[in-house]
Every structure is written in structure tokens, then in C-alpha cells.
Design a protein around this motif. Structure first.
Motif, short mmCIF file in Angstrom:
data_model
loop_
_atom_site.label_atom_id
_atom_site.label_comp_id
_atom_site.label_asym_id
_atom_site.label_seq_id
_atom_site.Cartn_x
_atom_site.Cartn_y
_atom_site.Cartn_z
N PRO A 110 0.85 -1.20 0.00
CA PRO A 110 0.00 0.00 0.00
C PRO A 110 0.88 1.25 0.00
CG PRO A 110 -0.75 -1.55 1.68
CD PRO A 110 0.54 -2.08 1.13
N LEU A 111 0.44 2.32 -0.69
CA LEU A 111 1.13 3.60 -0.61
C LEU A 111 0.62 4.29 0.67
CD1 LEU A 111 3.02 5.65 -2.09
CD2 LEU A 111 0.93 6.75 -2.91
N PHE A 112 1.56 4.75 1.49
CA PHE A 112 1.18 5.36 2.75
C PHE A 112 1.52 6.84 2.70
CE2 PHE A 112 -0.03 6.20 6.85
CZ PHE A 112 1.00 6.59 7.69
N VAL A 113 0.48 7.70 2.66
CA VAL A 113 0.68 9.15 2.57
C VAL A 113 0.38 9.74 3.94
CG1 VAL A 113 -0.03 11.29 1.42
CG2 VAL A 113 -0.07 9.10 0.16
N THR A 114 1.42 10.31 4.57
CA THR A 114 1.16 10.91 5.88
C THR A 114 1.29 12.42 5.79
OG1 THR A 114 1.72 10.99 8.23
CG2 THR A 114 3.55 10.54 6.70
N GLN A 115 0.37 13.12 6.44
CA GLN A 115 0.46 14.59 6.52
C GLN A 115 1.32 14.98 7.71
OE1 GLN A 115 -3.67 16.53 5.52
NE2 GLN A 115 -4.07 14.57 6.51
N ASN A 116 1.76 13.99 8.49
CA ASN A 116 2.54 14.27 9.69
C ASN A 116 4.01 14.39 9.33
OD1 ASN A 116 0.09 13.91 10.94
ND2 ASN A 116 0.51 11.78 11.49
N ASP A 130 13.84 -6.81 13.02
CA ASP A 130 14.02 -8.21 13.44
C ASP A 130 13.17 -9.14 12.56
OD1 ASP A 130 11.57 -8.31 16.14
OD2 ASP A 130 11.71 -7.05 14.33
N GLN A 131 12.21 -8.55 11.80
CA GLN A 131 11.35 -9.41 10.96
C GLN A 131 11.61 -9.23 9.45
OE1 GLN A 131 7.07 -9.26 11.95
NE2 GLN A 131 7.65 -7.95 13.67
N LEU A 132 12.23 -8.08 9.12
CA LEU A 132 12.39 -7.77 7.69
C LEU A 132 13.86 -7.57 7.36
CD1 LEU A 132 9.54 -5.09 7.23
CD2 LEU A 132 9.46 -7.49 6.54
N THR A 133 14.20 -7.88 6.12
CA THR A 133 15.59 -7.62 5.69
C THR A 133 15.75 -6.11 5.45
OG1 THR A 133 14.96 -7.75 3.36
CG2 THR A 133 15.59 -9.84 4.45
N PRO A 134 16.99 -5.60 5.44
CA PRO A 134 17.17 -4.17 5.15
C PRO A 134 16.56 -3.79 3.80
CG PRO A 134 19.21 -5.15 5.99
CD PRO A 134 18.24 -6.27 5.81
N ALA A 135 16.59 -4.71 2.84
CA ALA A 135 16.01 -4.40 1.51
C ALA A 135 14.49 -4.26 1.61
CB ALA A 135 16.37 -5.51 0.51
N GLU A 136 13.86 -5.13 2.44
CA GLU A 136 12.39 -5.05 2.60
C GLU A 136 12.01 -3.75 3.32
OE1 GLU A 136 10.81 -9.66 2.96
OE2 GLU A 136 12.01 -8.83 4.59
N ILE A 137 12.83 -3.36 4.30
CA ILE A 137 12.54 -2.10 5.02
C ILE A 137 12.70 -0.93 4.06
CG2 ILE A 137 13.33 -0.53 6.85
CD1 ILE A 137 13.64 -2.89 8.68
N LYS A 138 13.76 -0.99 3.25
CA LYS A 138 14.01 0.09 2.27
C LYS A 138 12.81 0.20 1.31
CE LYS A 138 17.50 1.60 -1.15
NZ LYS A 138 16.59 1.53 -2.33
N LEU A 139 12.33 -0.93 0.85
CA LEU A 139 11.19 -0.97 -0.08
C LEU A 139 9.95 -0.34 0.60
CD1 LEU A 139 10.94 -2.29 -2.95
CD2 LEU A 139 9.65 -4.13 -1.81
N ALA A 140 9.74 -0.70 1.85
CA ALA A 140 8.56 -0.19 2.57
C ALA A 140 8.69 1.31 2.82
CB ALA A 140 8.40 -0.93 3.89
N ARG A 141 9.91 1.75 3.14
CA ARG A 141 10.11 3.20 3.38
C ARG A 141 9.86 4.00 2.11
NH1 ARG A 141 13.40 4.71 8.12
NH2 ARG A 141 13.86 6.63 7.05
N GLU A 142 10.18 3.36 0.96
CA GLU A 142 9.95 4.07 -0.31
C GLU A 142 8.46 4.21 -0.62
OE1 GLU A 142 14.16 2.57 -2.28
OE2 GLU A 142 12.25 1.59 -2.85
N ARG A 143 7.63 3.46 0.10
CA ARG A 143 6.17 3.57 -0.12
C ARG A 143 5.52 4.50 0.91
NH1 ARG A 143 3.59 2.68 -4.58
NH2 ARG A 143 1.92 1.32 -3.94
N VAL A 144 6.38 5.24 1.65
CA VAL A 144 5.86 6.24 2.60
C VAL A 144 6.13 7.62 2.00
CG1 VAL A 144 6.06 7.24 4.91
CG2 VAL A 144 6.33 4.77 4.61
N ILE A 145 5.09 8.42 1.87
CA ILE A 145 5.29 9.80 1.39
C ILE A 145 4.91 10.75 2.52
CG2 ILE A 145 4.50 11.58 -0.22
CD1 ILE A 145 4.10 9.46 -2.34
N GLU A 146 5.91 11.53 3.00
CA GLU A 146 5.63 12.55 4.03
C GLU A 146 5.21 13.81 3.26
OE1 GLU A 146 9.58 12.15 5.92
OE2 GLU A 146 8.54 11.52 7.74
N THR A 147 3.95 13.86 2.90
CA THR A 147 3.49 14.86 1.92
C THR A 147 3.54 16.29 2.46
OG1 THR A 147 1.79 15.28 0.23
CG2 THR A 147 1.00 14.70 2.46
N HIS A 148 3.58 16.46 3.77
CA HIS A 148 3.76 17.82 4.31
C HIS A 148 5.17 18.01 4.86
CE1 HIS A 148 -0.86 18.47 4.81
NE2 HIS A 148 -0.46 18.47 3.55
#
Ligand code: BV8
Ligand code: ZN
Length: 297
Positions: A110-116, A130-148
Motif C-alpha cells: 500500500p502507498l502510505f501518505v502521511t500529513q505528519n 528483526d522481521q524484515l531484511t534491510p532491503a524489505e525495510i528500504k522498499l517499505a520506506r519508499e512507499r511512505v510519502i511525508e506529503t507535508h
């Protein structure tokens, strides 16, 4: 037709969704102790958004605005992600996605758009190391948009260099500024955060220019971050989950209407009624740090 509050019907819609977008506002971080903007003891009640959330305000009183953002940054640094941040971050775990969202197209996160701009959603992802590889965390962080924008990024007004730092204070003159005494000191502009850091001496080895920095948050009248990627994603979204926002600030407040106009579904998770929520397909009133984990179990 008024919105449903049937949790199982929501879970079924969630399980059948191919492309999901989540939009969050200040209510997501309320349980972490970060004040909201428009609630009963909201920020904009005590501070004027004209001064603290516009480029004109910064030009008029950079010292006052930096004092405001200094204590906001300190608050964000000492806050911890709450159960709602963690529930959303858990989508980064493949097993969670296959359980909750088996119909996701190519298992697209999911794309996660936060106004925070408190950085707590990214920290909730980092906690999954402890559950995800650094690559999986990187991928997930790329799907976070701090739009403000982010309280932990600065832009140099002179060379436009964007710096990402959790250092605090960003200049010695801001040390000791709190919500209670903010604005009492009139800090000279050359003692406010400068490009290259407080020990900037001429063009130091990083080639930084010593220009005045501003917080890299999106003020009123400025273009929110990630609008191109968000607009593209909204074209394909069949479920938008809106968490903890009064839905008063555009363009984020308009996402729900866009999704509905394209036949998608909208679910709202909010402490109280919010702008336009009667058009939603699902409405769950309550504190998101309680309701969201229950809905996503
Ligand atoms: C734009 C950053 C063009 C700094 C913020 C005149 C001139 C220019 C623009 C405009 C104009 N008139 C209108 C506009 C558009 C303007 C706008 O929308 N104004 C509104 C007020 C009418 N928007 C802009 O200017 C935006 N830029 O339009 O550029 C453009 C557009 C598209 C494409 C290209 C160009 C820029 C908007 C960003 C402004 N920056 N702040 C700072 O804050 O220090 S605004 C501020 O409001 C925050 O960013 C915040 O994120 C945002 C939204 O507030 P919420 O997050 O919803 O917080 P709020 O307190 O309001 O609500 C919290 C909710 O949570 C409540 O409902 C509460 O019940 C609930 N809650 C509380 N606890 C919980 C909970 N829910 C669940 N669980 C809990 N525990
Ligand atoms: Zn610079």
C-alpha cells in the motif's frame, strides 16, 4: 447510503482490494503525545498557523518560527510510535500482507501518505528490523510519502541543499527552547540554523554555504511532496483508508472524493466525525491506536 461500521465487511473489502492507499493525519500520532492541530487543545488554537505554517510567517519572524519547530522536533524525537503506526507498518511484512490483502496486485505494498512530519511512521518501519531484511525495510520506506514534509529535514534558502538530520539543537541558540518559553528570545538570524551546521566556518569541507536554513515542512500555499506519485497511484486505488485527519487541508482532503468518483471504496478511522465522512463506505469512530489494530487483526 450512510457509511457501514461493520468490521468484517471492511476486512472483506480490504481482502478483495488490489491497490490500497492509506492517508494519515495528526490523529495517527495523538497517542504518541504529539498534539493535533485543530482538536480541542489543538496547536492552531494556541499558535497562529499564519505565522508558523506559511513562508511569509518565516520571512517575518524566522527566530520565532525556528523556536516553534525546535520544540516540535524535540517532541517528535522523544515520542514513540504507537499501536496505530505499528499496525500500518506491519503491512511491510509479507505474511501480514498475504493474510490481510491476498488480492494485492503483484503484492504491491500500500502507498502510505502521511500529513505528519514527526517521522514516527518511518520509525515504526525501522522497528521491524528483526522481521524484515534491510532491503524489505528500504522498499517499505519508499512507499511512505511525508506529503507535508519532515521535521528532520532542512532546506538552505541560499543553495537549496536539503539536509536530513536528527541532530538537536540545530543551532546552540535554540538549546533550552520549550513550548513554554518559545518566542521569548529574539535570536539573531546569524545564530539560527545555518547551512553546514553551527561550526560552519567559511566554505567548510562539505562546501556548505552558511545560508539560513528553514524547516523542510510544506507550508500553506506550497506544493505538497509526492503529488505526482500520489496522483498516479490514486488512478488505480480501489481502497483508501483515511486515519486521524480532520480532512480540512487540501489537496490531501480531496483524495477520498477522487477515489469515490472512480468507483473505489473509502474507509475512515477517526476519533470523531470529520469533513465529508458521510460519503465514506466505512466509518469507524474511535481512537485509531485501538480501532486500527482491531480492524487489521
Ligand atoms: C497547496 C505544515 C497548491 C506545517 C500544514 C490559499 C492559498 C494557498 C492555498 C490555499 C488557499 N486556500 C486553501 C488553500 C489550500 C490549502 C488548504 O487546504 N487550506 C485549508 C486550511 C483550507 N492547502 C495548501 O496550501 C497546500 N498546498 O494547496 O498547494 C497545490 C495543490 C495541489 C498540487 C499542487 C499545488 C499545503 C497544505 C500543507 C499545509 N501545511 N502544516 C506545520 O503544520 O507546522 S497544515 C497542517 O494540517 C498539518 O500539516 C496537518 O497535517 C494538516 C492536516 O491536519 P490534520 O492532520 O487533519 O490534523 P487536525 O488536527 O486538523 O485533525 C486531527 C484529526 O484527528 C481530528 O479529526 C481528530 O478528531 C482526529 N484524532 C485525534 N486523536 C485521534 C484522532 N483520530 C484517531 N485517533 C486518535 N487518537
Ligand atoms: Zn547552503
Amino acid at each position: 447510503m450512510s457509511p457501514s461500521s461493520d468490521a468484517q465487511a471492511f476486512r472483506d473489502a480490504f481482502a478483495n482490494s488490489k491497490r490500497v492507499v492509506i492517508l494519515a493525519g495528526a490523529g495517527l500520532s495523538a497517542a504518541s503525545g504529539i498534539p493535533t492541530f485543530r482538536g480541542p487543545n489543538g496547536l492552531w488554537k494556541t499558535k497562529s498557523s499564519k505565522l508558523f505554517a506559511t513562508p511569509e510567517g518565516f520571512k517575518e519572524d524566522p527566530s520565532g518560527v525556528w523556536q516553534f519547530y525546535h520544540y516540535k522536533r524535540e517532541g517528535c524525537l522523544s515520542a514513540q510510535p504507537n499501536a496505530a503506526h505499528r499496525a500500518i507498518a506491519s503491512f511491510a511484512v509479507p505474511a501480514v500482507r498475504s493474510r490481510l490483502m491476498p488480492s494485492l496486485q503483484e503484492d504491491k505494498l500500500p502507498l502510505f501518505v502521511t500529513q505528519n512530519f514527526d517521522g514516527l511512521s518511518l520509525r515504526a518501519l525501522d522497528e521491524l528490523s528483526d522481521q524484515l531484511t534491510p532491503a524489505e525495510i528500504k522498499l517499505a520506506r519508499e512507499r511512505v510519502i511525508e506529503t507535508h514534509g519532515s521535521a528532520f529535514k532542512t532546506i538552505c534558502l541560499q543553495c537549496k541543499h536539503i539536509n536530513h538530520t536528527f541532530d538537536s539543537p540545530l543551532s546552540p541558540a535554540l538549546a533550552g527552547i520549550t513550548e513554554q518559553n518559545a518566542g521569548e528570545r529574539d535570536i539573531p538570524i546569524d545564530q539560527l540554523p545555518r547551512c553546514g551546521g553551527p561550526d560552519w566556518k567559511g566554505s567548510n569541507r562539505w562546501g556548505r554555504c552558511g545560508g539560513l536554513l528553514r524547516p523542510a515542512v510544506v507550508w500553506f500555499g506550497e506544493v505538497p511532496e509526492g503529488m505526482g506519485e500520489i496522483a498516479k497511484e490514486l488512478n488505480w486505488t480501489d481502497l483508501l483508508i483515511v486515519v486521524g485527519t480532520s480532512s480540512l487541508v487540501h489537496p490531501a482532503a480531496g483524495f477520498a472524493k477522487t477515489i469515490k468518483s472512480r468507483g473505489g471504496k473509502v474507509a475512515i478511522v477517526n476519533l470523531e466525525r470529520s469533513e465529508g465522512d458521510s460519503d465514506a463506505d466505512f466509518l469507524f469512530i474511535g481512537p485509531c491506536e485501538e480501532t486500527l489494530p482491531l480492524l487489521l487483526k
